[in-house]
Enzyme design. Structure first.
Site, short mmCIF file in Angstrom:
data_model
loop_
_atom_site.label_atom_id
_atom_site.label_comp_id
_atom_site.label_asym_id
_atom_site.label_seq_id
_atom_site.Cartn_x
_atom_site.Cartn_y
_atom_site.Cartn_z
N ASP A 184 0.83 -1.21 0.00
CA ASP A 184 0.00 0.00 0.00
C ASP A 184 0.86 1.26 0.00
O ASP A 184 2.02 1.23 0.40
CB ASP A 184 -0.90 0.04 1.25
CG ASP A 184 -1.94 -1.08 1.22
OD1 ASP A 184 -2.24 -1.58 0.12
OD2 ASP A 184 -2.42 -1.43 2.31
N1 URA Z 1 -1.41 -5.98 3.72
C1 URA Z 1 -1.89 -4.71 3.74
O1 URA Z 1 -2.93 -4.43 4.30
N2 URA Z 1 -1.18 -3.75 3.12
C2 URA Z 1 -0.01 -4.00 2.50
O2 URA Z 1 0.60 -3.08 1.96
C3 URA Z 1 0.47 -5.32 2.50
C4 URA Z 1 -0.25 -6.28 3.11
#
Ligand code: URA
Length: 240
Positions: free
Chosen positions: A103
């Site tokens: 993310d």
């Molecule tokens: N899980 C999440 O919620 N975000 C990420 O970036 C990776 C795994």
């Protein structure tokens, strides 16, 4: 005629920056003369790095980078909102892309490559490699909630697979916990949704390991090329 640092990096021996460092450190010879940054070479020139002749016939057009992703960067090759991408942090003229996603606000280990075969092996749902996350969450997590995460919680109408989950520490004053999760799946926002499913908000998320690759030696935003041995090991993991 091409600049020597470009020849070295195009052959996949080192990144452009690493190649420049090798030259500055006097480790690169062109026809047995110490190379200078920016020297141009022709195909018949003999380049030696640390005394070993660079094999120009073994041009490897595949490149592999491990990046310690900073916050505020998208894990795509381009972004319609014009935000910074992980690809833009890496100095290469190859068309690389990230293996899976992190993310915008998640930090940590992410691989980038132009090797589609390896990417497919690593992100195929039946062979997803191990990923280790450290999540700072709001609240003091209970033993029974850790147990729930371990056994799987329902995310997007489907139960998550078994996970290894450990409470690393908690801070009563600030009402936060630090939880380590080891998962194999790679669903969208998986870790945040797993915590959400049991009533906790993730404040900070870092991927501390992707397969056997951690980013302990890389500062935020730094990257390195994988060694041929590491690439081979990833291929072996993916084909298990
Ligand atoms: N899980 C999440 O919620 N975000 C990420 O970036 C990776 C795994």
């Amino acid at each position: 005629m091409e600049r020597v640092q470009k020849v070295i990096s195009n052959l996949g021996y080192a990144s452009r920056r690493e190649a420049e460092k090798l030259i500055l450190d006097g480790k690169v010879l062109i026809n047995n003369q110490k190379a200078n940054l920016g020297d141009k070479v022709k195909p018949s020139d003999i380049i030696k790095i640390n005394g070993i002749v660079l094999d120009k016939t073994k041009s490897n057009d595949k490149v592999y980078y491990l990046l310690n992703k900073p916050r505020g960067v998208v894990s795509t090759t381009s972004d319609e909102l014009g935000r910074k991408t992980v690809v833009s942090l890496i100095e290469t003229d190859k068309r690389i892309y990230p293996v899976g996603r992190l993310d915008y606000d998640t930090t940590g280990a992410i691989l980038l490559t132009n090797d589609g075969d390896l990417t497919n092996l690593l992100i195929h749902p039946s062979r997803e490699v191990e990923k280790v996350y450290l999540a700072k969450i709001k609240g003091i997590i209970t033993g029974s909630d850790i147990f729930k995460l371990k056994n799987g919680v329902v995310v997007d109408n489907k139960k998550t697979s078994k996970a290894r989950v450990k409470l690393k520490s908690y801070d009563k004053k600030n009402n936060t916990s630090l939880v380590e999760l080891v998962i194999h799946e790679g669903r969208n926002h998986q870790v945040k949704k797993m915590f959400e499913a049991i009533g906790y908000d993730v404040i900070k998320l870092t991927r501390i390991r992707f397969a056997f690759l951690d980013v302990k030696t890389l500062k935020s935003g730094e990257y390195r090329m994988l060694t041929p041995k590491e690439v081979k090991k990833l291929y072996n993991l993916g084909s298990n």
